[in-house]
Each structure stands twice: as structure tokens, then as C-alpha cells.
Design an enzyme around this catalytic site. Structure first.
Site, PDB file in Angstrom:
ATOM      1  N   ARG A 185       0.813  -1.210   0.000  1.00 27.10           N
ATOM      2  CA  ARG A 185       0.000   0.000   0.000  1.00 27.10           C
ATOM      3  C   ARG A 185       0.855   1.272   0.000  1.00 27.10           C
ATOM      4  O   ARG A 185       0.509   2.278  -0.640  1.00 27.10           O
ATOM      5  CB  ARG A 185      -0.913   0.006   1.227  1.00 27.10           C
ATOM      6  CG  ARG A 185      -1.906   1.173   1.244  1.00 27.10           C
ATOM      7  CD  ARG A 185      -2.790   1.110   2.474  1.00 27.10           C
ATOM      8  NE  ARG A 185      -3.511  -0.133   2.531  1.00 27.10           N
ATOM      9  CZ  ARG A 185      -4.615  -0.382   1.838  1.00 27.10           C
ATOM     10  NH1 ARG A 185      -5.106   0.541   1.023  1.00 27.10           N
ATOM     11  NH2 ARG A 185      -5.231  -1.541   1.945  1.00 27.10           N
ATOM     12  N   LYS A 228      -3.328 -20.536  17.751  1.00 26.27           N
ATOM     13  CA  LYS A 228      -2.039 -20.414  18.443  1.00 26.27           C
ATOM     14  C   LYS A 228      -1.737 -18.958  18.785  1.00 26.27           C
ATOM     15  O   LYS A 228      -1.042 -18.678  19.768  1.00 26.27           O
ATOM     16  CB  LYS A 228      -0.921 -21.041  17.614  1.00 26.27           C
ATOM     17  CG  LYS A 228      -0.774 -20.530  16.185  1.00 26.27           C
ATOM     18  CD  LYS A 228       0.313 -19.501  16.038  1.00 26.27           C
ATOM     19  CE  LYS A 228       0.495 -19.076  14.592  1.00 26.27           C
ATOM     20  NZ  LYS A 228       1.568 -18.078  14.405  1.00 26.27           N
ATOM     21  N   SER A 232       7.525 -13.277  18.894  1.00 26.13           N
ATOM     22  CA  SER A 232       6.068 -13.400  18.769  1.00 26.13           C
ATOM     23  C   SER A 232       5.388 -12.091  19.139  1.00 26.13           C
ATOM     24  O   SER A 232       5.409 -11.667  20.300  1.00 26.13           O
ATOM     25  CB  SER A 232       5.558 -14.522  19.684  1.00 26.13           C
ATOM     26  OG  SER A 232       4.149 -14.493  19.778  1.00 26.13           O
ATOM     27  N   ARG A 233       4.753 -11.478  18.161  1.00 19.89           N
ATOM     28  CA  ARG A 233       4.085 -10.197  18.452  1.00 19.89           C
ATOM     29  C   ARG A 233       2.845 -10.396  19.315  1.00 19.89           C
ATOM     30  O   ARG A 233       2.478  -9.499  20.082  1.00 19.89           O
ATOM     31  CB  ARG A 233       3.763  -9.464  17.151  1.00 19.89           C
ATOM     32  CG  ARG A 233       2.914 -10.227  16.164  1.00 19.89           C
ATOM     33  CD  ARG A 233       2.755  -9.464  14.849  1.00 19.89           C
ATOM     34  NE  ARG A 233       3.954  -9.527  14.031  1.00 19.89           N
ATOM     35  CZ  ARG A 233       4.024  -9.028  12.801  1.00 19.89           C
ATOM     36  NH1 ARG A 233       2.975  -8.432  12.272  1.00 19.89           N
ATOM     37  NH2 ARG A 233       5.134  -9.117  12.099  1.00 19.89           N
ATOM     38  N   GLU A 244      -2.411 -10.502  15.420  1.00 18.10           N
ATOM     39  CA  GLU A 244      -3.604 -11.121  14.829  1.00 18.10           C
ATOM     40  C   GLU A 244      -4.542 -11.691  15.891  1.00 18.10           C
ATOM     41  O   GLU A 244      -5.762 -11.711  15.717  1.00 18.10           O
ATOM     42  CB  GLU A 244      -3.198 -12.245  13.867  1.00 18.10           C
ATOM     43  CG  GLU A 244      -2.608 -11.778  12.551  1.00 18.10           C
ATOM     44  CD  GLU A 244      -3.666 -11.379  11.536  1.00 18.10           C
ATOM     45  OE1 GLU A 244      -4.828 -11.109  11.925  1.00 18.10           O
ATOM     46  OE2 GLU A 244      -3.324 -11.311  10.341  1.00 18.10           O
TER      47      GLU A 244
END
Length: 332
Positions: free
Chosen positions: A35, A195, A258-259, A285
């Protein structure tokens, strides 16, 4: 010599950049849609993504960057979606079903379409008429940051058509990535979503000061929770100890990359949701996914105490301390 595969990657973030790196190792011509015109212009000039994984060198010989989605999809054989689930609809805005005719569409997204509460592959089938045989998903365990460092990594490509999955696996395999195909597309995709929710729970409890002993019990109970949920929706003989299931869960639950774990840890330490999102500067997410999974489970009534805890903290403004205390008695 075989003709180069014609591949479109949709998304400009860290996972999209890692996928570009993997694909560039092989025989491929890649169109990369993003984008941001500023980032696209930067990549064209300097051959690296200024916003994500900036050490990854982008080959101008193999990769063409563009900001018009219709141009990006033209003549491609494979389309890899690597934008957050919440932004898929915006990214594909203006496209019609014929934009995907004859193409294999691969979701590299570990989330669900908010509002619709459906998997990305289901949404592509419903919205654009992509047949199930042309759909696949990419699962880990694999963090973009380690791909950038060329650390040995593993992917699982799931599709109803195992031949389609095998072709995608071949495209993504390279000297530092091993990819293998399986046919459990719905099990893999739902586990990929779940997860992230578990990683949020791990982060929340870690932020509250819970130790490794509790985390191990939490993750082992989470695997049972995932099994109950996935078996209720798509019953199938599957070995959840495989890397696409348990492996992906473990790396997301424990890794500092891991965010979702990082986002959960901020919440556990007392950050508001808005403050945690601002601090992260990236999408977790699981934040969106837990709302969708909670909505889907109203139909099935699966016992999901860990998912319920995360949902209550993020959407019902429940106290992380109180929810974690309540969860303790439900684990074994």
C-alpha cells in the site's frame, strides 16, 4: 530450463518481506504489492524494505514492486496473501472474481476476517469464487525475523488438493527453509489462528509474573483446547503433535519474536489495549481472532477456558489478575 513461476505477494510487512526472500531464492518472477508508495519507491531505489526486515536485500531482477493491486495480479499463477486479516478486504478492494481465475491463492495470514468470522480461505471462496482445489495456507513454525537471518526454518503448506500444496511447498523451499505439503487445510488454518490466541494468554500471564512452570501447563492445556475446538468444527484424523500444529504453537507461545506474546505481555503489565497497540507498531492477529473464535464457538459450545480468558480481558474489560486467578483452577 523451466520457466520462472509468476507469483504475486500481497502485503508490505515483515512476513511478506520474508516470503519475498524465500521466493527469490528460487526460479520465480515476483510482483510485490504494497500500500505504501513511499516504501515501494524506497525499495525500487535502495532494494530493501525501509519499514520491516530492512537487512533483507530485494533483487530488482526478480522482484517488481507496485502499488496497484490489479497490476500486481496480472498474469500471475500464484497469489500469496500476507496482510493482516483485518485488512484483506481493503487490500483486494476493486477486484472481481476474474482477477483470480486459474490462480492458486495461498493465505499466509494467521487470522480470521473480522465481522464475517470466517477463515481467509473460506472468504476467498465465497467472495471471489476461488475453488477449494486452488486454495492453500502457509503454516509455521517460522518467524519472519529468523528467515531474514537465514536460520534453518520449516513451513507446512496445507491444501485440499495435495498437488497444489506440493507446488507451493516447492516454491518456498530453499537452502534455509524446508517446506512440506499436507491436506488438512482447515485444521492447519484454525490451529494457526488459535495459536495466536494462546500466545496472548502466555503473554498476559507472563506479564503478570507467572513463571515457566505455569507456562508449560498453560500450553499443554491449550493444545487440548485446540484439539476440542478443531475436532468439533472439522472432524478429521490428524496428529496435532506435528510441526504445523504443536510446533507452530510452541514458537508463537515462547519466542521473543512473537508479536502476540509481546502484546499479551504488555496487557499483563498494565498497558491499555490502545497503549499496547501503539507500543507494538505491528498487528497482533490474536487480538482480532479471539473475537471471531469466541463468536464461532457460540454455535459449538466447546469448553475453551483459555480463549474465554483472553476474550474477557480484551473485550469485556475484565481484570487480567482476576481472569488469570480464575483460569488457574481450570488447568491441570
Amino acid at each position: 530450463m523451466n520457466q520462472p513461476a509468476r507469483i504475486t505477494v500481497v502485503g508490505g510487512g515483515s512476513w511478506a518481506t520474508a516470503i519475498i526472500k524465500m521466493l527469490s531464492e528460487g526460479n520465480a518472477h515476483i510482483r510485490w504489492w504494497m500500500r505504501s508508495k513511499t516504501d515501494a519507491d524506497h525499495i525500487k531505489k535502495y532494494h530493501h524494505n525501509p519499514s520491516y526486515l530492512s537487512d533483507v536485500q530485494i533483487s530488482p531482477r526478480k522482484v517488481r514492486v507496485c502499488t496497484r493491486i490489479k497490476d500486481a495480479l496480472r498474469d500471475s499463477e500464484y497469489v500469496i496473501l500476507a496482510v493482516p486479516a483485518a485488512f484483506v478486504s481493503d487490500a483486494l478492494q476493486g477486484l472481481q472474481a476474474d482477477s483470480f481465475t486459474g490462480k492458486c491463492v495461498i493465505s499466509a495470514i494467521k487470522g480470521m476476517i473480522p465481522g464475517d468470522n470466517c477463515l481467509v480461505t473460506d472468504w476467498m471462496e465465497q467472495k471471489f469464487g476461488v475453488p477449494a482445489r486452488n486454495l492453500a495456507v502457509i503454516a509455521g513454525p517460522c518467524h519472519a525475523e529468523e528467515v531474514a537471518l537465514e536460520k534453518q526454518s520449516y513451513l507446512t503448506i496445507a491444501g485440499q488438493d495435495i498437488e497444489c500444496a506440493a507446488r507451493v511447498a516447492e516454491l518456498l523451499s530453499c537452502r534455509f527453509v524446508m517446506a512440506s505439503p499436507i491436506d488438512d487445510i482447515y485444521g492447519v488454518e484454525y490451529c494457526s489462528v488459535m495459536k495466536n490466541i494462546i500466545a496472548l494468554a502466555c503473554g498476559i500471564t507472563h506479564g503478570l509474573g507467572y513463571g515457566d512452570n505455569f507456562q508449560a501447563v498453560l500450553v499443554s492445556n491449550a493444545m487440548q483446547e485446540i484439539r476440542r475446538f478443531v475436532d468439533a468444527i472439522y472432524p478429521k484424523h490428524r496428529d496435532l503433535s506435528g510441526s504445523a500444529y504443536l510446533g507452530d504453537l510452541l514458537v508463537t507461545a515462547y519466542s521473543p519474536f512473537s508479536r502476540n506474546r509481546t502484546f499479551g505481555s504488555l496487557i499483563g503489565r498494565g498497558y491499555s489495549i490502545q497503549a499496547a497497540q501503539t507500543e507494538m507498531k505491528m498487528i497482533a492477529e490474536g487480538y482480532y481472532a479471539v473475537k471471531s473464535i469466541h463468536a464461532v464457538n457460540r454455535k459449538y459450545g466447546v469448553v475453551m477456558p483459555i480463549t474465554d480468558m483472553v476474550y474477557n480481558v480484551l473485550y469485556e474489560k475484565a481484570s487480567p489478575v482476576s481472569e488469570a486467578n480464575a483460569l488457574k483452577g481450570k488447568l491441570s
